[in-house]
Scaffold this active site. Sequence first.
Site, PDB file in Angstrom:
ATOM      1  CG  ASP A  48     -12.120  18.614   0.032  1.00 52.20           C
ATOM      2  OD1 ASP A  48     -12.147  18.287   1.226  1.00 52.20           O
ATOM      3  OD2 ASP A  48     -11.899  19.786  -0.316  1.00 52.20           O
TER       4      ASP A  48
ATOM      5  NE  ARG B 242      -7.147  25.545   7.386  1.00 50.47           N
ATOM      6  CZ  ARG B 242      -7.881  24.660   6.704  1.00 50.47           C
ATOM      7  NH1 ARG B 242      -8.527  23.696   7.353  1.00 50.47           N
ATOM      8  NH2 ARG B 242      -7.976  24.717   5.388  1.00 50.47           N
TER       9      ARG B 242
HETATM   10 CA    CA Z   1     -11.982  19.393   3.101  1.00 50.95          CA
END
Ligand code: CA
Length: 288
Positions: free
Chosen positions: A196, A98
């Site tokens: 992240d 994805r």
């Molecule tokens: Ca992320």
Amino acid sequence: MIASLAFDVGAELGEGPVWDPAAQCLYFVDILRNRVHRFDPVTNASRTYDVDRMVGAVALTDADDLIMAVQGRFARLDLASGGVSSVVDVAAAGGDLRMNDGKADPGGRFWAGTMALDTRPGAGALYRLDPDGSVRTMLSNVTISNGLDWTDDGRTMYYVDSPTFAIDAFDFDPVTGTIANRRTVVTIPKRDGAPDGLTLDAEGHIWVALWGGGAVHRYTPDGTRVAEIRLPTKYVTSCAFGGPDLRDVYITTQGLDVPAADRAAQHAGGLFVARPGPRGRPPNRFTG
Ligand code: CA
């Protein structure tokens, strides 16, 4: 500094905040619920758009819509009607993969990367959608493609593949949109969590969300940590500057991996905000 709750949205996987300076609102996604959220921090009004697939990231455009990286394709979201229209299929970003984090570059292109649903190493890639609708594979052998941003001079692109525990830099050519000379500029201690989403501030310093670390850290471009925003929940996914003066840092989180008994107390999956001082920058737009 501790972030405060802005919107207790209870996302399974909140991600991809992007501030709209014209509308003075924040867009962000809940990847696993196929949703795009719009939040107005002055009125606390919100709107939820249901997208037909998992949505990894959105960016502003020159029109009244958003460009989206959804599973298996790039698509547009009409903000008035909520209608979704496909731009181009990316078969390799579907199936058991994805789309994940993405952002528009200074040249009006939209970049987004992928990951395998089982996070197996090296299955992902980083794609570039050009304004003419063509797609190029810019990196392969990526595991969890995550944060990216560009310096004000348009000459450097920062990039995170989370399991490397590093923020890498590339030389970026703003005319051709090509990248070269990959090197690591920030090494994240594993005890701090995995890097992240990220964003640059107006001083060129890097703010990175730390998955599992319950924090956002600010780094200088030479890799020195100089500030920290703490959160009450540990799966911190991404951050973006917003607000009328671009000094509010909006921070998304994940709720799915927090034990159900703790989610409400931690506001896991909520949208948080902090005001650490530095000014951010308005986001780039996709010009296709
Ligand atoms: Ca992320």
